[in-house]
Scaffold this active site. Structure first.
Site, PDB file in Angstrom:
ATOM      1  N   LYS A  63      16.005  22.047  12.565  1.00 61.56           N
ATOM      2  CA  LYS A  63      15.064  22.269  11.415  1.00 61.56           C
ATOM      3  C   LYS A  63      15.793  21.900  10.042  1.00 61.56           C
ATOM      4  O   LYS A  63      14.913  21.252   9.338  1.00 61.56           O
ATOM      5  CB  LYS A  63      14.546  23.725  11.346  1.00 61.56           C
ATOM      6  N   ARG A  78      15.996  18.240   5.128  1.00 63.37           N
ATOM      7  CA  ARG A  78      16.534  17.474   4.372  1.00 63.37           C
ATOM      8  C   ARG A  78      16.605  15.826   4.462  1.00 63.37           C
ATOM      9  O   ARG A  78      16.492  15.236   3.330  1.00 63.37           O
ATOM     10  CB  ARG A  78      18.102  17.858   4.517  1.00 63.37           C
ATOM     11  N   ASP A 120      20.465  32.906  11.517  1.00 64.89           N
ATOM     12  CA  ASP A 120      19.169  32.963  12.149  1.00 64.89           C
ATOM     13  C   ASP A 120      19.010  33.296  13.560  1.00 64.89           C
ATOM     14  O   ASP A 120      18.206  33.441  14.321  1.00 64.89           O
ATOM     15  CB  ASP A 120      18.424  31.585  12.078  1.00 64.89           C
TER      16      ASP A 120
HETATM   17  O1  SPQ Z   1      12.973  27.905   6.103  1.00 61.19           O
HETATM   18  P1  SPQ Z   1      12.846  29.358   6.435  1.00 61.19           P
HETATM   19  O2  SPQ Z   1      11.599  29.972   6.476  1.00 61.19           O
HETATM   20  O3  SPQ Z   1      13.899  30.024   5.365  1.00 61.19           O
HETATM   21  O4  SPQ Z   1      13.896  29.412   7.713  1.00 61.19           O
HETATM   22  C1  SPQ Z   1      15.013  30.318   8.400  1.00 61.19           C
HETATM   23  C2  SPQ Z   1      14.795  30.442   9.835  1.00 61.19           C
HETATM   24  O5  SPQ Z   1      15.029  31.497  10.488  1.00 61.19           O
HETATM   25  O6  SPQ Z   1      14.290  29.438  10.433  1.00 61.19           O
HETATM   26  C3  SPQ Z   1      15.286  31.970   7.832  1.00 61.19           C
HETATM   27  F1  SPQ Z   1      14.299  32.524   7.831  1.00 61.19           F
HETATM   28  O7  SPQ Z   1      16.095  29.600   8.324  1.00 61.19           O
HETATM   29  C4  SPQ Z   1      16.951  29.258   6.940  1.00 61.19           C
HETATM   30  C5  SPQ Z   1      18.378  30.092   7.260  1.00 61.19           C
HETATM   31  O8  SPQ Z   1      18.275  31.370   7.329  1.00 61.19           O
HETATM   32  C6  SPQ Z   1      17.121  27.903   6.845  1.00 61.19           C
HETATM   33  C7  SPQ Z   1      18.314  27.474   5.966  1.00 61.19           C
HETATM   34  C8  SPQ Z   1      18.355  25.960   5.419  1.00 61.19           C
HETATM   35  O9  SPQ Z   1      17.728  25.112   6.162  1.00 61.19           O
HETATM   36  O10 SPQ Z   1      18.968  25.741   4.597  1.00 61.19           O
HETATM   37  C9  SPQ Z   1      19.169  28.374   5.498  1.00 61.19           C
HETATM   38  C10 SPQ Z   1      19.087  29.811   5.869  1.00 61.19           C
HETATM   39  O11 SPQ Z   1      18.680  30.499   4.647  1.00 61.19           O
HETATM   40  P2  SPQ Z   1      19.515  31.178   3.541  1.00 61.19           P
HETATM   41  O12 SPQ Z   1      18.397  31.912   2.787  1.00 61.19           O
HETATM   42  O13 SPQ Z   1      20.593  31.846   4.078  1.00 61.19           O
HETATM   43  O14 SPQ Z   1      19.965  30.092   2.673  1.00 61.19           O
END
Ligand code: SPQ
Length: 439
Positions: free
Chosen positions: A25, A30, A319
């Site tokens: 994802k 990106r 995650d």
């Molecule tokens: O996109 P979203 O909703 O924030 O998704 C999550 C997930 O569990 O799929 C978090 F809830 O993943 C983020 C991850 O926790 C995806 C991500 C990224 O692609 O940069 C980074 C992480 O978040 P963060 O806040 O630690 O930068």
């Protein structure tokens, strides 16, 4: 009214077989963003055709980017160059996706036009000041609600200047937002991470021919350059593979081969944590695909022990904690997680929601402000609520492998945000899961 989906998962069984889970994802988001602002054509294979990544795709189409596909994970993006995006005529709706919203804040702060970002009820509760405040320091004009949440209004035509920013929380989304704004800023933008976080933005910028410098915990780039379109192969998402890594580890008789999984070292905390617990996971045929390490992962049942999870591994597995909590519930003894307060501001409060669900299933799970203490035990059947959080729904589905009775999980439609086809794939590997529509 939108359709609600509940899962009803029969207890017991084992996972057996081989599978390729959907594309990563983080990399899929990106790929759209960088492909759109690159010059020339970007061809993507293995793209995640799930709601979150499709929300990013729709946003760029609304800003005038021509994209063919997705068709079986293939996409062709006709990049418009650094200054070719067009003003969207309506607010950009990013659904449930935090990554789309936070990274777009950075990218849109440097455009000549105004834009508004909106999301669903869950995304509209998540904290956005972590990106809007440093962007303001760069010269952006950007407004949130008084609570620091979406809708976010970004005013265009601002002159951005690079900053050196020490991030208070370890967040790949904050780092990426600032680097994307830095592309449009005068001078150098540097971000210092308190702990390593996923580095796909940096790797992919390099893949698109944009120089990025890393010195220890600091990542820097100079504004004013350009990106060149390229071919990308998106590996399978280790965050989706994690459900089967845990499922096969906890269910006696299991053996699963997960193909072509991304094993970027900033994402493999789940492998290290499971191995510390005693899991049997082999990394087969490690290889590099377009700047990202990939391997096949073979996982078989092994009795797990409770551990104190090293805090250094937390951002590298952030995650995966919902399903790691299930592993802890099936382990012998106590598992202690600390240093993971970030889990409280994800799609749901993943500490509270998992603790409530595990308790409803008979497990001694004690939430703390920044983690959880779980004593392994016998999972009962019962009814739990996912709070619309995809990872919570899938974690409790996996828990059924070791439960004494069926587990019913409410509100699972959002599994489609990250893992389309989860129910079918899990069923093929041996999970007795029925998806029930209501409403
Ligand atoms: O996109 P979203 O909703 O924030 O998704 C999550 C997930 O569990 O799929 C978090 F809830 O993943 C983020 C991850 O926790 C995806 C991500 C990224 O692609 O940069 C980074 C992480 O978040 P963060 O806040 O630690 O930068």
């Amino acid at each position: 009214m939108s359709v609600k989906i509940d899962y009803v998962v029969a207890p017991g069984g084992a996972l057996r077989g081989r599978a390729r889970v959907p594309g990563d994802k983080s990399i899929s988001h990106r790929a759209i963003m960088l492909g759109s602002i690159a010059e020339g054509v970007t061809r993507i294979r293995g793209f995640l055709e799930a709601e979150d990544a499709l929300a990013t795709l729709a946003a760029f189409r609304r800003m005038g980017v021509a994209v063919e596909g997705p068709d079986s994970g293939r996409l062709t993006i006709y990049g418009v160059g650094m200054h070719g995006l067009k003003a969207p005529s309506e607010p950009l709706d990013l659904g449930n996706s935090g990554t789309s919203m936070r990274l777009l804040c950075g990218l849109l702060a440097g455009q000549p036009f105004d834009s508004v970002l909106i999301g669903d009820a869950s995304l509209s509760r998540r904290p956005m000041r972590r990106v809007t405040e440093p962007l303001k320091q760069m010269g952006a004009k950007i407004e949130t609600t008084p609570e620091g949440t979406a809708p976010i209004r970004i005013f265009g035509g601002r002159k951005l200047t690079g900053i050196h920013y020490q991030m208070p929380v370890a967040s790949a989304q904050v780092k990426s937002a600032l680097l994307l704004a830095g592309l449009y800023a005068e001078g150098e933008t540097c971000v210092v991470e308190p702990a390593p976080t996923r580095d796909h933005t940096e790797r992919m910028l390099l893949g698109f021919g944009y120089p990025v410098r890393r010195e220890g915990k600091r990542v820097c780039l100079q504004g004013g350059g350009k990106l060149q379109g390229c071919d990308l192969d998106v590996p399978a998402d280790i965050s989706s593979a994690a459900f089967f890594l845990v499922g096969a580890s906890i269910a006696p008789g299991s053996e699963v081969l997960l193909e072509h999984v991304g094993i970027n070292p900033t994402r493999t905390g789940v492998l290290e944590i499971l191995r510390l617990m005693g899991a049997k996971i082999e990394v087969l045929d490690p290889r590099s695909i377009g700047g990202e390490p990939v391997a096949d992962l073979k996982v078989s049942y092994a009795p797990l022990q409770g551990i104190r999870i090293p805090e250094a591994l937390v951002p590298l597995a952030i995650d995966e904690f919902p399903v790691l909590f299930v592993a802890a519930a099936c382990a012998e003894g106590e598992t202690v997680l600390t240093g993971a307060g970030e889990l409280r501001v994800k799609e749901s409060d993943r500490i509270q929601v998992m603790a409530d669900g595990l308790k409803a299933l008979g497990i001694d799970a004690r939430p703390t402000p920044d983690g959880m203490v779980i004593r392994g035990g016998q999972l009962k059947g019962g009814r739990v609520h996912s709070h619309g959080d995809h990872r919570i729904a899938m974690a409790f589905a996996i828990a059924a492998l070791r439960a004494q009775g069926p587990i019913e999980i409410e509100d699972c439609a959002n599994v489609a945000t990250s893992f389309p086809g989860f129910a079918e794939l899990a069923g093929r590997l041996g999970l007795a899961l029925e998806a029930v529509r209501r409403g």
